[in-house]
Scaffold this motif. Sequence first.
Motif, PDB file in Angstrom:
ATOM      1  N   MET A  70       0.838  -1.201   0.000  1.00  0.00           N
ATOM      2  CA  MET A  70       0.000   0.000   0.000  1.00  0.00           C
ATOM      3  C   MET A  70       0.867   1.243   0.000  1.00  0.00           C
ATOM      4  SD  MET A  70      -2.836  -0.691   2.921  1.00  0.00           S
ATOM      5  CE  MET A  70      -4.187   0.255   2.269  1.00  0.00           C
ATOM      6  N   GLU A  71       0.345   2.310  -0.636  1.00  0.00           N
ATOM      7  CA  GLU A  71       1.032   3.593  -0.549  1.00  0.00           C
ATOM      8  C   GLU A  71       0.845   4.138   0.860  1.00  0.00           C
ATOM      9  OE1 GLU A  71       0.268   6.529  -3.526  1.00  0.00           O
ATOM     10  OE2 GLU A  71       0.188   5.012  -5.103  1.00  0.00           O
ATOM     11  N   ALA A  72       1.913   4.673   1.407  1.00  0.00           N
ATOM     12  CA  ALA A  72       1.869   5.224   2.759  1.00  0.00           C
ATOM     13  C   ALA A  72       2.619   6.554   2.773  1.00  0.00           C
ATOM     14  CB  ALA A  72       2.497   4.245   3.744  1.00  0.00           C
ATOM     15  N   ARG A  73       2.289   7.374   3.760  1.00  0.00           N
ATOM     16  CA  ARG A  73       2.961   8.658   3.947  1.00  0.00           C
ATOM     17  C   ARG A  73       3.127   8.924   5.432  1.00  0.00           C
ATOM     18  NH1 ARG A  73      -0.256   9.160  -0.154  1.00  0.00           N
ATOM     19  NH2 ARG A  73       0.598   9.932  -2.109  1.00  0.00           N
ATOM     20  N   VAL A  74       4.229   9.587   5.744  1.00  0.00           N
ATOM     21  CA  VAL A  74       4.415  10.089   7.101  1.00  0.00           C
ATOM     22  C   VAL A  74       4.562  11.595   6.985  1.00  0.00           C
ATOM     23  CG1 VAL A  74       6.914   9.654   7.096  1.00  0.00           C
ATOM     24  CG2 VAL A  74       5.698   9.865   9.270  1.00  0.00           C
ATOM     25  N   TYR A  75       3.786  12.316   7.800  1.00  0.00           N
ATOM     26  CA  TYR A  75       3.780  13.770   7.821  1.00  0.00           C
ATOM     27  C   TYR A  75       4.548  14.208   9.062  1.00  0.00           C
ATOM     28  CZ  TYR A  75       0.049  13.277   4.395  1.00  0.00           C
ATOM     29  OH  TYR A  75      -0.691  12.950   3.280  1.00  0.00           O
ATOM     30  N   LEU A  76       5.606  15.000   8.854  1.00  0.00           N
ATOM     31  CA  LEU A  76       6.467  15.432   9.938  1.00  0.00           C
ATOM     32  C   LEU A  76       6.542  16.949   9.978  1.00  0.00           C
ATOM     33  CD1 LEU A  76       9.034  12.914   8.693  1.00  0.00           C
ATOM     34  CD2 LEU A  76       8.167  12.744  11.001  1.00  0.00           C
ATOM     35  N   GLU A  77       6.733  17.497  11.176  1.00  0.00           N
ATOM     36  CA  GLU A  77       6.933  18.929  11.338  1.00  0.00           C
ATOM     37  C   GLU A  77       8.173  19.155  12.168  1.00  0.00           C
ATOM     38  OE1 GLU A  77       3.478  20.929  12.829  1.00  0.00           O
ATOM     39  OE2 GLU A  77       2.287  20.421  11.072  1.00  0.00           O
ATOM     40  N   LYS A  78       8.860  20.256  11.870  1.00  0.00           N
ATOM     41  CA  LYS A  78      10.086  20.603  12.583  1.00  0.00           C
ATOM     42  C   LYS A  78       9.756  20.933  14.036  1.00  0.00           C
ATOM     43  CE  LYS A  78      12.044  24.598  12.203  1.00  0.00           C
ATOM     44  NZ  LYS A  78      12.717  25.797  11.751  1.00  0.00           N
ATOM     45  N   ASN A  79      10.660  20.537  14.912  1.00  0.00           N
ATOM     46  CA  ASN A  79      10.525  20.864  16.336  1.00  0.00           C
ATOM     47  C   ASN A  79      10.625  22.361  16.512  1.00  0.00           C
ATOM     48  OD1 ASN A  79      10.404  20.539  19.105  1.00  0.00           O
ATOM     49  ND2 ASN A  79      12.590  20.225  19.307  1.00  0.00           N
ATOM     50  N   LYS A  80       9.708  22.934  17.242  1.00  0.00           N
ATOM     51  CA  LYS A  80       9.706  24.395  17.440  1.00  0.00           C
ATOM     52  C   LYS A  80      10.199  24.752  18.810  1.00  0.00           C
ATOM     53  CE  LYS A  80       6.075  24.863  14.164  1.00  0.00           C
ATOM     54  NZ  LYS A  80       4.811  25.255  13.753  1.00  0.00           N
TER      55      LYS A  80
END
Length: 127
Positions: A117-127
């Motif tokens: 399956m296609e998968a994605r991980v969404y990440l954000e920079k630590n603030k």
Amino acid sequence: MKLKYLLLSLTLFVTSVFIQDSKTNLISGKKWHAKAIQMGEQKMDVPPGEQNQMWMIFHKDGVHEVNANNSIKKGTWKFSKQKDSIHFITEKGKEKSMKLEKLTKESLVLGFMENGMEARVYLEKNK
């Protein structure tokens, strides 16, 4: 449970060598916290209380760290300019490539195949 499985599977990735400077500078040296995971059409947000416990760091020297469930795993990573992807190798030698789908100063989206399956991980920079 799928969320933890996917984040643990991230520990199976990492690489080093030939890195494109501009994208490498945006990726490396920051703690990227997991905000959401998507498998197929199903997208699950990481609960705010768990976001500080699920992160990735790409070091400029090619070392990669992943923290999931308070267990830090290391490996190596390498950016492929031709494929616009990151190739990972774990401490145990397992390999995985993830497509760089979005990269800004604040967010990173990596796409990959997981169990067909296609998968994605969404990440954000630590603030």
